[in-house]
Scaffold this motif. Structure first.
Motif, PDB file in Angstrom:
ATOM      1  N   LEU A   1      20.168  -5.535  -9.885  1.00 41.18           N
ATOM      2  CA  LEU A   1      19.494  -5.160  -8.648  1.00 41.18           C
ATOM      3  C   LEU A   1      20.446  -5.276  -7.464  1.00 41.18           C
ATOM      4  CD1 LEU A   1      17.085  -4.415  -6.912  1.00 41.18           C
ATOM      5  CD2 LEU A   1      16.317  -6.803  -7.035  1.00 41.18           C
ATOM      6  N   SER A   2      21.279  -6.321  -7.449  1.00 41.05           N
ATOM      7  CA  SER A   2      22.169  -6.438  -6.281  1.00 41.05           C
ATOM      8  C   SER A   2      23.156  -5.278  -6.256  1.00 41.05           C
ATOM      9  CB  SER A   2      22.868  -7.799  -6.235  1.00 41.05           C
ATOM     10  OG  SER A   2      23.776  -7.908  -7.268  1.00 41.05           O
ATOM     11  N   GLU A   3      23.575  -4.809  -7.412  1.00 41.65           N
ATOM     12  CA  GLU A   3      24.432  -3.606  -7.464  1.00 41.65           C
ATOM     13  C   GLU A   3      23.681  -2.404  -6.882  1.00 41.65           C
ATOM     14  OE1 GLU A   3      24.920  -2.129 -11.395  1.00 41.65           O
ATOM     15  OE2 GLU A   3      26.324  -0.545 -10.817  1.00 41.65           O
TER      16      GLU A   3
ATOM     17  N   LEU B   1      32.682  -5.387  -5.311  1.00 46.48           N
ATOM     18  CA  LEU B   1      31.327  -5.278  -5.845  1.00 46.48           C
ATOM     19  C   LEU B   1      31.255  -6.025  -7.172  1.00 46.48           C
ATOM     20  CD1 LEU B   1      29.495  -1.829  -5.731  1.00 46.48           C
ATOM     21  CD2 LEU B   1      28.632  -3.846  -6.894  1.00 46.48           C
ATOM     22  N   VAL B   2      30.629  -7.201  -7.117  1.00 45.65           N
ATOM     23  CA  VAL B   2      30.630  -8.071  -8.303  1.00 45.65           C
ATOM     24  C   VAL B   2      29.373  -7.796  -9.131  1.00 45.65           C
ATOM     25  CG1 VAL B   2      30.640 -10.465  -9.082  1.00 45.65           C
ATOM     26  CG2 VAL B   2      31.888  -9.821  -7.008  1.00 45.65           C
TER      27      VAL B   2
ATOM     28  N   CYS C   1      33.198   2.263 -10.981  1.00 46.50           N
ATOM     29  CA  CYS C   1      34.172   2.806 -10.027  1.00 46.50           C
ATOM     30  C   CYS C   1      33.418   3.857  -9.214  1.00 46.50           C
ATOM     31  CB  CYS C   1      35.351   3.429 -10.784  1.00 46.50           C
ATOM     32  SG  CYS C   1      36.474   4.345  -9.733  1.00 46.50           S
ATOM     33  N   ARG C   2      33.316   3.624  -7.901  1.00 41.26           N
ATOM     34  CA  ARG C   2      32.466   4.517  -7.100  1.00 41.26           C
ATOM     35  C   ARG C   2      33.019   5.937  -7.042  1.00 41.26           C
ATOM     36  NH1 ARG C   2      31.472   3.725  -1.784  1.00 41.26           N
ATOM     37  NH2 ARG C   2      33.234   2.335  -1.528  1.00 41.26           N
ATOM     38  N   ALA C   3      34.332   6.073  -7.015  1.00 37.83           N
ATOM     39  CA  ALA C   3      34.891   7.429  -6.942  1.00 37.83           C
ATOM     40  C   ALA C   3      34.542   8.223  -8.212  1.00 37.83           C
ATOM     41  CB  ALA C   3      36.399   7.369  -6.747  1.00 37.83           C
TER      42      ALA C   3
ATOM     43  N   ILE D   1      40.821  -4.896 -13.463  1.00 39.09           N
ATOM     44  CA  ILE D   1      41.783  -4.194 -12.591  1.00 39.09           C
ATOM     45  C   ILE D   1      41.107  -3.870 -11.257  1.00 39.09           C
ATOM     46  CG2 ILE D   1      43.229  -3.152 -14.393  1.00 39.09           C
ATOM     47  CD1 ILE D   1      41.413  -0.640 -14.146  1.00 39.09           C
ATOM     48  N   ASN D   2      41.901  -3.801 -10.207  1.00 39.22           N
ATOM     49  CA  ASN D   2      41.342  -3.491  -8.885  1.00 39.22           C
ATOM     50  C   ASN D   2      41.287  -1.997  -8.607  1.00 39.22           C
ATOM     51  OD1 ASN D   2      40.752  -6.074  -8.111  1.00 39.22           O
ATOM     52  ND2 ASN D   2      42.767  -6.419  -7.203  1.00 39.22           N
TER      53      ASN D   2
END
Ligand code: PLP
Length: 402
Positions: free
Chosen positions: A82-84, A399-400, A61-63, A376-377
């Motif tokens: 790496l893609s993350e 972001l998978v 979760c970026r926040a 969850i979204n």
């Protein structure tokens, strides 16, 4: 002051019930931001001044990543893929170490085309075979130099027994030094860091009074003593080849031990921020459950049984009851033996079933930290006793992680 284990989930459940009209359809993800902040402080206290690199797979979760990176004592990210790392870099994050080797050819090509990303992202290697693979995808003459972190096998070996994660083949200090020299000699690679993740200390719970618990504590005492010596020797050996910018170790369950290793310069941790179910099984780890999910009661097959929709979000790892969700609220409920936690529905039995009506919400904790965010979204973020915000998870962000 730490609230009682039941007082807080009751508040969270109330907040959810009150917000219900404004929420979409359940299930809901729920984040107790006070608990997040309290856990963040507790982890830095345990790290004794060494910075914590956030293990992103345990957060997703970026926040929350932003919250941690703005907190004293947190620096840099340890990503799953790496893609993350590339995605996070494109969104402005810096100082990224990919915690696992990558064979994602598309991501490697994208990295090779991006000079700034090459300067900020460090890749994980433990064998020449991986270097060969990478060169075949992105030859050294057609890309900037790649930053390399070397991974040491931090597991514990007792005779034929291997206890710990099957990760790097580099166990002995001389093997580690020799691989450092290999990387140093290879065109297009710059060795910059060292990682040794002691999964058998950080990721295996030690609480309780069962024979298993005594066995785990015995194993962990022996492993700690062995690794302390070997990691010091391995880092000293590598320093004959290059001077590492960082020596990373640990995870939530091993912070004080890892921080006490004089060679370790930073700790990796993430799970302790959410304090999922498995982390209630550690001794001496006073963390507050911070991440929950809520599923609605949809039927009542018997007076003392309610059935909630879904809820069977079982964690990865060795299958067993400890991988099941924890029922956080109401307290007087348990899984039904023959069904356990199901995909479509989960019956819950116990005295508190009688207090629940159709449509009421039951609160659960996932056994592991980041995996909840794949379900969850967004998190409904609660501060104090107020619903304050919505924070998208990686999944909600598109972001998978795979
Ligand atoms: C390399 C590495 N470091 C650290 C961790 C620990 O993270 P956490 O604090 O989430 O247990 C992990 C988790 O699996 C890991 O793979």
């Amino acid at each position: 002051m730490t609230p009682s284990p039941l007082a807080r989930p009751r508040v969270l459940q109330n907040v959810l019930h009150e917000a219900r009209a404004t929420l979409g359809a359940p299930p809901y993800g729920l984040l107790d931001l006070d608990a997040v902040r309290s856990n963040a402080r507790e982890l830095t206290r345990r790290a004794q001044g060494k910075p914590i690199r956030v293990a992103t797979k345990s957060i997703r979760c970026r926040a929350v990543l932003d919250e941690l990176l703005a907190t004293d004592g947190y620096r840099g990210l340890l990503t799953l893929t790496l893609s993350e790392a590339l995605e996070l870099h494109a969104r402005g994050y810096r100082d990224l170490v990919v915690g696992y080797p990558s064979t994602d050819q598309d991501a490697l090509r994208r990295l090779a085309r991006d000079e700034a990303a090459c300067a900020d992202i460090t890749l994980m290697f433990d064998s020449a075979e991986q270097l060969d693979f990478t060169d075949a995808v992105i030859p050294p003459e057609r890309r900037p130099e790649l930053r390399v972190c070397l991974e040491l096998d931090a597991s514990w070996k007792a005779g034929p027994l291997h206890i710990g994660a099957r990760r790097s083949p580099l166990f002995r200090p001389d093997q580690f030094r020799s691989f450092a020299a290999t990387v140093q000699r290879r065109p297009g690679y710059a060795p910059v860091g060292v990682m040794a993740y002691e999964a058998q200390l950080a990721g295996v719970y030690d609480g309780g009074h069962t024979p298993r618990a005594y066995g785990v504590r015995w194993m962990q005492r022996a492993s700690r003593a062995e690794l302390l010596e070997r990691r010091v020797a391995a880092v000293a050996a590598v320093k004959q080849v290059f001077e590492p910018e960082f020596v990373n170790g640990g995870g939530t369950g091993s912070i004080p031990y890892t921080a006490a290793d004089p060679q370790v310069t930073e700790i990796a941790a993430g799970s302790g921020i959410y304090a999922p179910g498995l982390f209630s099984r550690y001794r001496d780890l006073p963390l507050r459950p911070a991440a929950f999910y809520a599923c609605p009661v949809v039927r009542r097959p018997a007076p003392d049984i309610v059935t909630v929709a879904g809820a069977g979000w079982v964690a990865s790892g060795v299958p067993g009851p400890d991988r099941l969700p924890t029922i956080a609220y109401p307290p007087g409920l348990h899984f039904v033996v023959n069904e356990s936690a199901g995909e479509a529905q989960t019956p819950l039995q116990g005295s508190d079933a009688r207090t629940l009506a159709i449509g009421d919400l039951v609160l659960f904790r996932h056994a592991k930290a980041g995996e909840l965010c794949e379900r969850i979204n967004e998190f409904i973020v609660v501060t104090g006793d107020t619903d304050t915000d919505r924070w998208p998870t990686y999944r909600g962000d598109g972001l998978v992680l795979q």
